[in-house]
Scaffold this motif. Structure first.
Motif, PDB file in Angstrom:
ATOM      1  N   MET A 249      -2.336  13.047  31.012  1.00  0.00           N
ATOM      2  CA  MET A 249      -1.141  12.855  30.228  1.00  0.00           C
ATOM      3  C   MET A 249      -1.193  13.763  29.009  1.00  0.00           C
ATOM      4  N   PRO A 250      -0.055  14.269  28.581  1.00  0.00           N
ATOM      5  CA  PRO A 250      -0.020  15.094  27.375  1.00  0.00           C
ATOM      6  C   PRO A 250      -0.472  14.306  26.154  1.00  0.00           C
ATOM      7  N   ALA A 251      -1.047  15.021  25.183  1.00  0.00           N
ATOM      8  CA  ALA A 251      -1.483  14.379  23.948  1.00  0.00           C
ATOM      9  C   ALA A 251      -0.307  13.698  23.274  1.00  0.00           C
ATOM     10  N   GLY A 252      -0.580  12.564  22.657  1.00  0.00           N
ATOM     11  CA  GLY A 252       0.454  11.851  21.936  1.00  0.00           C
ATOM     12  C   GLY A 252       1.270  10.895  22.781  1.00  0.00           C
ATOM     13  N   GLN A 253       1.038  10.881  24.080  1.00  0.00           N
ATOM     14  CA  GLN A 253       1.764   9.964  24.951  1.00  0.00           C
ATOM     15  C   GLN A 253       1.061   8.614  24.957  1.00  0.00           C
ATOM     16  N   PRO A 254       1.812   7.508  24.903  1.00  0.00           N
ATOM     17  CA  PRO A 254       1.165   6.191  24.946  1.00  0.00           C
ATOM     18  C   PRO A 254       0.563   5.928  26.321  1.00  0.00           C
ATOM     19  N   PRO A 255      -0.490   5.101  26.382  1.00  0.00           N
ATOM     20  CA  PRO A 255      -1.064   4.758  27.686  1.00  0.00           C
ATOM     21  C   PRO A 255      -0.011   4.096  28.566  1.00  0.00           C
TER      22      PRO A 255
ATOM     23  N   LEU B 280       5.901  -0.708  42.177  1.00  0.00           N
ATOM     24  CA  LEU B 280       4.682   0.044  41.871  1.00  0.00           C
ATOM     25  C   LEU B 280       4.800   1.506  42.278  1.00  0.00           C
ATOM     26  N   SER B 281       5.474   1.785  43.382  1.00  0.00           N
ATOM     27  CA  SER B 281       5.681   3.170  43.803  1.00  0.00           C
ATOM     28  C   SER B 281       6.519   3.915  42.779  1.00  0.00           C
ATOM     29  N   ARG B 282       7.561   3.268  42.273  1.00  0.00           N
ATOM     30  CA  ARG B 282       8.407   3.886  41.248  1.00  0.00           C
ATOM     31  C   ARG B 282       7.617   4.140  39.967  1.00  0.00           C
ATOM     32  N   ALA B 283       6.791   3.166  39.555  1.00  0.00           N
ATOM     33  CA  ALA B 283       5.974   3.336  38.352  1.00  0.00           C
ATOM     34  C   ALA B 283       5.036   4.530  38.512  1.00  0.00           C
ATOM     35  N   TYR B 284       4.424   4.670  39.679  1.00  0.00           N
ATOM     36  CA  TYR B 284       3.538   5.801  39.922  1.00  0.00           C
ATOM     37  C   TYR B 284       4.317   7.118  39.923  1.00  0.00           C
ATOM     38  N   ASP B 285       5.498   7.126  40.524  1.00  0.00           N
ATOM     39  CA  ASP B 285       6.326   8.337  40.530  1.00  0.00           C
ATOM     40  C   ASP B 285       6.675   8.771  39.110  1.00  0.00           C
ATOM     41  N   LEU B 286       7.007   7.816  38.238  1.00  0.00           N
ATOM     42  CA  LEU B 286       7.317   8.145  36.846  1.00  0.00           C
ATOM     43  C   LEU B 286       6.097   8.699  36.128  1.00  0.00           C
ATOM     44  N   LEU B 287       4.949   8.115  36.383  1.00  0.00           N
ATOM     45  CA  LEU B 287       3.709   8.610  35.786  1.00  0.00           C
ATOM     46  C   LEU B 287       3.422  10.034  36.249  1.00  0.00           C
ATOM     47  N   ALA B 288       3.536  10.268  37.541  1.00  0.00           N
ATOM     48  CA  ALA B 288       3.273  11.601  38.082  1.00  0.00           C
ATOM     49  C   ALA B 288       4.249  12.626  37.512  1.00  0.00           C
ATOM     50  N   ALA B 289       5.490  12.226  37.299  1.00  0.00           N
ATOM     51  CA  ALA B 289       6.495  13.153  36.756  1.00  0.00           C
ATOM     52  C   ALA B 289       6.200  13.519  35.310  1.00  0.00           C
ATOM     53  N   SER B 290       5.509  12.652  34.572  1.00  0.00           N
ATOM     54  CA  SER B 290       5.232  12.939  33.167  1.00  0.00           C
ATOM     55  C   SER B 290       3.879  13.622  32.952  1.00  0.00           C
ATOM     56  N   ALA B 291       3.109  13.786  34.004  1.00  0.00           N
ATOM     57  CA  ALA B 291       1.794  14.421  33.901  1.00  0.00           C
ATOM     58  C   ALA B 291       1.933  15.935  33.764  1.00  0.00           C
ATOM     59  N   LEU B 292       0.932  16.530  33.163  1.00  0.00           N
ATOM     60  CA  LEU B 292       0.899  17.987  33.063  1.00  0.00           C
ATOM     61  C   LEU B 292       0.647  18.600  34.434  1.00  0.00           C
ATOM     62  N   PRO B 293       1.105  19.830  34.653  1.00  0.00           N
ATOM     63  CA  PRO B 293       0.754  20.527  35.894  1.00  0.00           C
ATOM     64  C   PRO B 293      -0.770  20.737  35.969  1.00  0.00           C
ATOM     65  N   ARG B 294      -1.269  20.970  37.171  1.00  0.00           N
ATOM     66  CA  ARG B 294      -2.717  21.095  37.397  1.00  0.00           C
ATOM     67  C   ARG B 294      -3.376  22.115  36.461  1.00  0.00           C
TER      68      ARG B 294
ATOM     69  N   ALA C 151      -2.304  23.355  33.580  1.00  0.00           N
ATOM     70  CA  ALA C 151      -2.237  22.932  32.180  1.00  0.00           C
ATOM     71  C   ALA C 151      -3.225  21.799  31.910  1.00  0.00           C
ATOM     72  N   SER C 152      -3.412  20.908  32.874  1.00  0.00           N
ATOM     73  CA  SER C 152      -4.389  19.829  32.726  1.00  0.00           C
ATOM     74  C   SER C 152      -5.795  20.399  32.596  1.00  0.00           C
ATOM     75  N   ALA C 153      -6.130  21.350  33.451  1.00  0.00           N
ATOM     76  CA  ALA C 153      -7.458  21.972  33.403  1.00  0.00           C
ATOM     77  C   ALA C 153      -7.667  22.679  32.067  1.00  0.00           C
ATOM     78  N   ARG C 154      -6.652  23.382  31.596  1.00  0.00           N
ATOM     79  CA  ARG C 154      -6.745  24.087  30.312  1.00  0.00           C
ATOM     80  C   ARG C 154      -6.940  23.082  29.169  1.00  0.00           C
TER      81      ARG C 154
ATOM     82  N   ARG D 203     -10.494  21.756  29.240  1.00  0.00           N
ATOM     83  CA  ARG D 203     -11.437  22.759  28.711  1.00  0.00           C
ATOM     84  C   ARG D 203     -11.364  22.823  27.192  1.00  0.00           C
ATOM     85  N   GLU D 204     -10.154  22.836  26.646  1.00  0.00           N
ATOM     86  CA  GLU D 204      -9.981  22.905  25.195  1.00  0.00           C
ATOM     87  C   GLU D 204     -10.602  21.697  24.511  1.00  0.00           C
ATOM     88  N   LEU D 205     -10.393  20.513  25.061  1.00  0.00           N
ATOM     89  CA  LEU D 205     -10.962  19.313  24.468  1.00  0.00           C
ATOM     90  C   LEU D 205     -12.475  19.300  24.567  1.00  0.00           C
TER      91      LEU D 205
END
Length: 75
Positions: free
Chosen positions: A1-7, A47-61, A63-66, A69-71
């Motif tokens: 998840m991007p920084a600053g996003q609530p759990p 639950l499927s909808r909740a997971y779909d929303l989570l996946a839609a808000s995640a960073l691309p692969r 950007a996540s790796a970058r 690494r930065e952290l």
């Protein structure tokens, strides 16, 4: 998840969407202390909808790796 996003609750457990031999959708989910197989259709849809929303808000692969690494470099 991007920084600053609530759990988001779906991030606290593993989840696997499966289909039975008859085509019914079921969800297997597990947390720190428990696991469950959910086959009630409205719960599976929710639950499927909740997971779909989570996946839609995640960073691309990439950007996540970058971000990881930065952290790590900051530690």
């Amino acid at each position: 998840m991007p920084a600053g996003q609530p759990p988001n609750p779906p991030t606290t457990c593993a989840r696997l969407l499966m289909k039975s031999g008859e085509g019914a959708r079921v969800i297997y989910t597990e947390g720190i202390r428990a696991a469950a197989l959910i086959d009630e259709p409205s719960a599976v849809r929710h639950l499927s909808r909740a997971y779909d929303l989570l996946a839609a808000s995640a960073l691309p692969r990439e950007a996540s790796a970058r971000l990881i690494r930065e952290l790590m470099e900051e530690l």
